[in-house]
Design a protein around this motif. Structure first.
Motif, PDB file in Angstrom:
ATOM      1  N   LYS A  42       0.828  -1.199   0.000  1.00 35.34           N
ATOM      2  CA  LYS A  42       0.000   0.000   0.000  1.00 35.34           C
ATOM      3  C   LYS A  42       0.866   1.254   0.000  1.00 35.34           C
ATOM      4  O   LYS A  42       1.977   1.252   0.500  1.00 35.34           O
ATOM      5  CB  LYS A  42      -0.939   0.000   1.211  1.00 35.34           C
ATOM      6  CG  LYS A  42      -1.965  -1.127   1.194  1.00 35.34           C
ATOM      7  CD  LYS A  42      -2.914  -1.024   2.364  1.00 35.34           C
ATOM      8  CE  LYS A  42      -3.966  -2.130   2.326  1.00 35.34           C
ATOM      9  NZ  LYS A  42      -4.919  -2.033   3.462  1.00 35.34           N
ATOM     10  N   LYS A  63      -5.144   6.011 -10.748  1.00 33.03           N
ATOM     11  CA  LYS A  63      -5.111   4.562 -10.929  1.00 33.03           C
ATOM     12  C   LYS A  63      -4.968   4.245 -12.421  1.00 33.03           C
ATOM     13  O   LYS A  63      -5.747   4.715 -13.241  1.00 33.03           O
ATOM     14  CB  LYS A  63      -6.398   3.915 -10.400  1.00 33.03           C
ATOM     15  CG  LYS A  63      -6.624   4.118  -8.905  1.00 33.03           C
ATOM     16  CD  LYS A  63      -5.518   3.488  -8.073  1.00 33.03           C
ATOM     17  CE  LYS A  63      -5.771   3.673  -6.582  1.00 33.03           C
ATOM     18  NZ  LYS A  63      -4.634   3.178  -5.759  1.00 33.03           N
ATOM     19  N   SER A  75     -14.979  -1.839  -2.682  1.00 28.45           N
ATOM     20  CA  SER A  75     -13.883  -2.352  -3.503  1.00 28.45           C
ATOM     21  C   SER A  75     -14.246  -2.330  -4.987  1.00 28.45           C
ATOM     22  O   SER A  75     -15.415  -2.279  -5.362  1.00 28.45           O
ATOM     23  CB  SER A  75     -13.524  -3.781  -3.077  1.00 28.45           C
ATOM     24  OG  SER A  75     -14.636  -4.650  -3.275  1.00 28.45           O
ATOM     25  N   TYR A  88      -9.176  -4.106  -5.697  1.00 25.73           N
ATOM     26  CA  TYR A  88      -8.573  -2.985  -4.992  1.00 25.73           C
ATOM     27  C   TYR A  88      -9.617  -2.317  -4.103  1.00 25.73           C
ATOM     28  O   TYR A  88     -10.824  -2.428  -4.342  1.00 25.73           O
ATOM     29  CB  TYR A  88      -8.045  -1.933  -5.969  1.00 25.73           C
ATOM     30  CG  TYR A  88      -6.895  -2.374  -6.831  1.00 25.73           C
ATOM     31  CD1 TYR A  88      -5.575  -2.260  -6.377  1.00 25.73           C
ATOM     32  CD2 TYR A  88      -7.113  -2.888  -8.105  1.00 25.73           C
ATOM     33  CE1 TYR A  88      -4.513  -2.647  -7.179  1.00 25.73           C
ATOM     34  CE2 TYR A  88      -6.056  -3.282  -8.913  1.00 25.73           C
ATOM     35  CZ  TYR A  88      -4.758  -3.161  -8.443  1.00 25.73           C
ATOM     36  OH  TYR A  88      -3.704  -3.545  -9.232  1.00 25.73           O
TER      37      TYR A  88
END
Length: 211
Positions: A42, A63, A75, A88
């Motif tokens: 992370k 992203k 998620s 993710y």
């Protein structure tokens, strides 16, 4: 347990850094630095922090997802270019977490407070934003209609083709309120200091050391 590492900028991070540099200098400044990747994979910092004297502060996550298969408020399931599915955390929730941490840092400075309707609050609003430079806006709208992503906070590839498009997207964010007047230079300096701390060492007479 492996040590934390600094990763190389992705395509999306490089693109956003270039677009942000092309925004009007008198209206915006941004902070970006290589992300620290913890042993669990992370990032320990937001990708970008944008400050606008006319609008407020934006925490931006980037992203480089190629394809999105499904998602929820918790998620998002993506599919890599080699066909491997990966899940993710919802990036808007990640950005919100960084924004709350940053808000706490701002609140440590009394100069950034003001009284509003009997309550103490920051002198400026803050917002979260996510950039998906490989995902079309049509896909993003599907998630918006389901309430998984707040409208106007996720930018697809169509909104990342120029600095002008990015500026319009920042201005169109669902800001909690509009500033009645631009933030002062003193306030902007304090924000800049908190986002990117630096120190000029002084000698015993109070003058900067070095040239």
């Amino acid at each position: 347990m492996s040590e934390s590492t600094i990763h190389r900028p992705t395509y999306g991070e490089t693109l956003l850094n270039r677009l942000l540099r092309d925004l009007p200098k008198k209206q915006f400044f941004h902070h970006y630095e290589p992300q620290i990747i913890t042993p669990d994979g992370k990032s320990s910092k937001p990708d970008f922090i944008i400050v606008s004297a006319l609008l407020g502060v934006v925490v931006l996550e980037v992203k480089d997802w190629v394809k999105i298969a499904s998602g929820s408020q918790q998620s998002i399931q993506t599919i890599r270019s080699d066909g491997v599915p990966i899940i993710y955390d919802n990036p808007i929730r990640t950005a919100e977490g960084y924004a709350y941490d940053l808000k706490k840092r701002f609140e440590e400075r009394a100069e950034l407070w003001e009284q509003y309707k009997g309550k103490t609050c920051l002198r400026f609003p803050w917002q979260c934003m996510v950039a998906l430079p490989r995902i079309s806006q049509d896909i993003i709208r599907q998630f918006e209609r389901k309430g998984i992503w707040p409208r106007g906070t996720i930018l697809g590839k169509e909104q990342l083709t120029s600095a002008a498009h990015l500026q319009q997207a920042i201005e169109n964010l669902p800001w909690k309120y509009k500033l009645e007047q631009p933030m002062s230079l003193d306030i902007l300096d304090i924000i800049r200091e908190l986002i990117n701390p630096s120190l000029v060492v002084q000698d015993t007479d109070g003058f900067p050391v070095g040239t």
